[in-house]
Design a protein around this motif. Structure first.
Motif, short mmCIF file in Angstrom:
data_model
loop_
_atom_site.label_atom_id
_atom_site.label_comp_id
_atom_site.label_asym_id
_atom_site.label_seq_id
_atom_site.Cartn_x
_atom_site.Cartn_y
_atom_site.Cartn_z
N ASN A 1 32.07 44.06 27.34
CA ASN A 1 32.33 44.71 28.63
C ASN A 1 32.35 46.23 28.42
OD1 ASN A 1 33.87 46.05 30.71
ND2 ASN A 1 34.57 44.05 31.39
N PRO A 2 31.45 46.98 29.07
CA PRO A 2 31.31 48.40 28.74
C PRO A 2 32.55 49.23 29.04
CG PRO A 2 30.01 47.83 30.68
CD PRO A 2 30.48 46.54 30.08
N GLU B 1 32.57 51.78 38.13
CA GLU B 1 31.59 52.35 39.05
C GLU B 1 30.47 53.05 38.28
OE1 GLU B 1 31.51 55.38 42.94
OE2 GLU B 1 33.27 55.27 41.63
N PHE B 2 30.82 53.71 37.19
CA PHE B 2 29.83 54.39 36.36
C PHE B 2 28.88 53.39 35.71
CE2 PHE B 2 28.62 55.81 32.08
CZ PHE B 2 27.98 57.01 32.35
N TYR B 3 29.42 52.26 35.23
CA TYR B 3 28.61 51.31 34.48
C TYR B 3 27.92 50.26 35.34
CZ TYR B 3 30.38 53.02 30.02
OH TYR B 3 30.67 53.80 28.93
N LEU B 4 28.38 50.07 36.57
CA LEU B 4 27.89 48.96 37.38
C LEU B 4 26.37 48.94 37.56
CD1 LEU B 4 28.80 46.45 38.88
CD2 LEU B 4 29.08 47.85 40.94
N LYS C 1 32.08 42.69 36.19
CA LYS C 1 32.08 43.45 37.44
C LYS C 1 33.46 43.49 38.10
CE LYS C 1 27.28 42.19 38.31
NZ LYS C 1 26.36 41.45 39.18
N SER C 2 34.47 43.05 37.40
CA SER C 2 35.85 43.14 37.88
C SER C 2 36.66 43.92 36.86
CB SER C 2 36.47 41.76 38.08
OG SER C 2 35.80 41.05 39.10
N SER D 1 38.69 44.34 42.36
CA SER D 1 37.29 44.47 42.76
C SER D 1 36.76 45.84 42.38
CB SER D 1 37.16 44.28 44.27
OG SER D 1 35.90 44.71 44.72
N HIS D 2 35.46 45.91 42.04
CA HIS D 2 34.87 47.18 41.68
C HIS D 2 34.80 48.14 42.86
CE1 HIS D 2 31.18 45.06 43.16
NE2 HIS D 2 30.92 46.27 43.63
#
Length: 312
Positions: free
Chosen positions: A98-99, A278-281, A299-300, A309-310
């Motif tokens: 997970n980034p 938000e940066f990695y999504l 994504k969470s 939630s993102h």
């Protein structure tokens, strides 16, 4: 006759690549140097001089398949064409995390190593995400090395899809033994070998430690760093060697705190994790499309077993 690597663990950093390296090194059909292979990332790399690479591999048994590891290769753009030039038939292994978690773990690793000052991660990451980098290499190592889709795309331009195995932390949750077996099958070696200590975590990040400032100070005295690249140079004088020895002891004491401190979540707020996500999504979405992997769990924002939630 000089031999070249048959496979490469290309990344990602802080994503269990050390665990995989140590497990594969035990396999009787494989040979991997003990240390990471810096050759293809070296700023002094010369495509006409493979002597440094051969020197690391000259003790490989004649029967063994040879592998090397360097997590920085994945997201360092110049590495993909360099590997393809010299190792066109190599098999590539990427193990991803997970980034958001990887970025936080990488940040603390750089703090412990002395390359970054001790600071609250909320302040630091909000500065980074606003483009305020106190040292040039931080953007590349802390944030950029989590843009996996970019890295995978670079390799797919020069390698076929069937030459690359992509694993994730989601695979690791299903069982480290199965991940090891899957890797062995990818390398066409027997998958019934069971390495020792395969379930033991390696290079665990320690987010709480009463020794953090001390470790940071000692590492700063034991080595110097290039502010542009983050590359380290060990100080060979008595003071430098002593500082590194004491820093290593501090790291072991910090790791021991995991036994006594139940809460090992990094002290980072939900809002900061949301900004990182938000940066990695966009990159996560691209990686899903490229690989057909389900990365919905990334994504969470997970904090103390709560998913945010993102969109928060």
């Amino acid at each position: 006759m000089n031999r070249v690597p048959n496979f490469v663990i290309i990344g990602a950093g802080k994503s269990a690549s050390t665990w995989l390296h140590l497990a594969l090194r035990q396999h009787p059909a494989l040979f991997m140097p003990e240390q990471e292979t810096l050759f293809f990332e070296d700023p002094h790399y010369s495509e006409n001089d493979l002597t440094p690479l051969f020197a690391e591999l000259n003790s490989a048994p004649t029967h063994a398949m040879i592998g090397i590891k360097r997590p920085n290769y994945l997201c360092t753009p110049e590495c993909a064409p360099r590997l393809a030039r010299h190792l066109p038939r190599a098999r590539l292994i990427a193990i991803l995390r997970n980034p958001v978690d990887r970025a936080v773990s990488q940040y603390y690793h750089l703090v412990r190593s002395g390359r970054l000052p001790v600071s609250h991660p909320d302040i630091t990451f909000n500065r980074y995400l606003s483009g305020d980098f106190d040292v040039p290499f931080v953007e590349r190592i802390v944030l950029g090395f989590g843009l996996y889709a970019q890295g995978i795309a670079n390799y797919r331009r020069v390698y076929s899809r069937d030459q690359m195995l992509i694993l994730t932390d989601l695979d690791m949750r299903k069982g480290s033994q199965e991940v090891f077996k899957r890797t062995c099958r990818f390398l066409d070696v027997a998958d019934d070998f069971v390495p020792g200590d395969i379930s033991r975590p390696r290079n665990q990040g320690v987010y709480f430690s009463p020794f953090l400032s001390l470790i940071q100070s000692l590492n700063s005295r034991g080595q110097t760093f290039d502010r542009q690249t983050g590359w380290e140079s060990l100080r060979q004088d008595l003071m430098g060697r002593a500082a590194r020895h004491l820093a290593a002891l501090g790291n072991r004491l910090s790791a021991a705190t995991r036994i006594f401190v139940r809460d090992q979540e990094p002290p980072i707020s939900i809002n900061t994790r949301a900004r990182l996500l938000e940066f990695y999504l966009p990159d996560i979405v691209k990686l899903e499309a490229m690989t057909n992997m389900d990365l919905s769990a990334w994504k969470s924002t997970l904090v103390h077993d709560r998913k945010i939630s993102h969109d928060t």
